[in-house]
Design a protein around this motif. Structure first.
Motif: not given
Length: 440
Positions: A143-166
């Motif tokens: 599940q972790d691999v699949a979820l990280d794949t979603l996050a890497v492809r889904l988030l724009e560079p400007a969204e990395l800070g809020p995304g990693n906080t979440v």
């Protein structure tokens, strides 16, 4: 008939001022972060169960620090994420992998509900329970691999800070719900009910994953972008700019912190603090501080703070906090030291737990943002495998010290052991000066 009031009167008249509409970019980011938050929350449940609940229960039954530490071997499936990360990259969609692995977590929890934990006086976990917990970690690692794949492809560079906080905050919230929170309710909450509730949470999360609009619109790599599964895959991963430095950092940045965070609560238990109170402070209180630290890191990153300078400051503060906790430990290990209620030493010990978790949360969020930034430099078809490599090595560094910390304390004694941890926490500050410009 009196005149109709203006739609946009004097701004001083707040009663008539319409609320500003959220920016489209903000709405889009919220649509991404909300499902990610729910999924990272349920992903943190197995970790909290095994890191917050089981060690205290096993120590309370008389197991040595060495044997309690060796129970972390159940995390072994997390070290083999690179085995299935290329499959998630190239076979099926990440959403399908995520839905199936989350449903599998619910199935394993349903099976655990029918198997009781270790009874008083038993040397360790029953084999069946240990095997099911191993399967739980296997499903959580997929599940972790699949979820990280979603996050890497889904988030724009400007969204990395809020995304990693979440990511960090939701994961830790799940960990505290299944760890310290459950420890406070262990006398009244039965083992079967606990795992039935967890199974229901996983199945609900699996259903929501399949229907979430943001996850259904996930871009997929073109067929020509699929990586070639050759013996050179490792070379391709390490050739991504900044990877070699990042590998060295994630392997070492948590060594000292992980050793102290695993041992200090058990030493407080030995000094007379009850398991429910320890669960409240080390579970709910400390993780709440960790979430606050992660949130602060995300807020600073969202304000365009660069990860490397922020990480340098956070590591300096963490070293100072660990020095304070080591001083408290030296007092605890001296003759006549008491952790009786209302004593200064007791308050200092419990507050040091919270301080270390706050600073650890700040360091973790900034580090994960750095890892994701490095993975986004890889070709899209390699990004999930690349991020899984970094995340696996990050976990390996933590598990290595978490597993050996008990044996170090038994052989070296608490004072020398914590002095080693203090030295290990200073190493990442020196290593940070070698960071490549590609990650700046």
């Amino acid at each position: 008939m009196p005149p109709r009031p203006a739609l946009n009167p004097d701004p001083a008249n707040r009663a008539w001022a319409p609320a500003p509409a959220p920016a489209p970019g903000l709405l889009a980011m919220r649509g991404k972060l909300l499902p990610l938050a729910g999924l990272y929350l349920v992903q943190g449940l197995p970790y909290g169960l095994q890191s917050g609940l089981l060690p205290v229960l096993l120590r309370a039954r008389g197991l040595s620090l060495t044997r309690v530490g060796l129970a972390k071997a159940l995390y072994a499936p997390w070290l083999f994420k690179l085995v299935w990360a290329p499959l998630v990259d190239t076979r099926g969609s990440p959403r399908a992998w995520l839905t199936l692995s989350t449903a599998a977590l619910g199935l394993v929890c349903g099976l655990l509900a029918s198997h009781p934990p270790a009874a008083a006086g038993q040397a360790g976990l029953p084999v069946t329970v240990a095997g099911l917990l191993l399967l739980l970690n296997l499903a959580a690692a997929v599940q972790d691999v699949a979820l990280d794949t979603l996050a890497v492809r889904l988030l724009e560079p400007a969204e990395l800070g809020p995304g990693n906080t979440v990511q960090v905050v939701a994961y830790k919230l799940g960990a505290v719900l299944a760890g310290g929170g459950l420890l406070a309710f262990v006398p009244t909450l039965s083992w079967p009910l606990l795992f039935l509730l967890l199974a229901a949470a996983y199945w609900l999360a699996a259903a929501l994953t399949w229907v979430a609009p943001a996850l259904r619109q996930l871009p997929t790599p073109l067929p020509s972008e699929h990586p070639r599964h050759t013996l050179h895959l490792g070379q391709d991963l390490l050739a991504v700019p900044g990877t070699l430095w990042t590998v060295g950092f994630v392997l070492t940045y948590k060594l000292g912190e992980q050793g102290t965070s695993g041992l200090f609560p058990l030493l407080l238990l030995d000094c007379g603090i009850s398991a429910p109170e320890l669960g409240l402070w080390n579970g709910v209180g400390a993780v709440a501080c960790s979430i606050a630290g992660s949130s602060l890191g995300g807020a600073l990153l969202a304000r365009r703070r660069q990860p490397l300078p922020l990480l340098k400051s956070a590591l300096q503060f963490r070293l100072g906090g660990l020095a304070c906790q080591t001083a408290v430990l030296f007092h605890l290990d001296s003759p006549g030291a008491s952790l009786a209620p209302s004593t200064v030493l007791r308050g200092a010990a419990l507050l040091s737990l919270c301080l270390q978790h706050f600073l650890g949360g700040l360091v973790t969020t900034t580090t994960f943002t750095l890892m994701m930034r490095c993975s986004q430099l890889a070709p899209s078809a390699l990004q999930a495998t690349h991020y899984s490599l970094l995340a696996t090595l990050e976990l390996l560094g933590k598990l290595l010290m978490g597993t050996l910390a008990g044996a170090l304390a038994d052989s070296l004694g608490p004072r020398l052991c914590f002095s080693v941890f203090l030295a290990l926490s200073a190493m990442p500050m020196l290593y940070l000066g070698l960071a490549p410009n590609t990650l700046a």
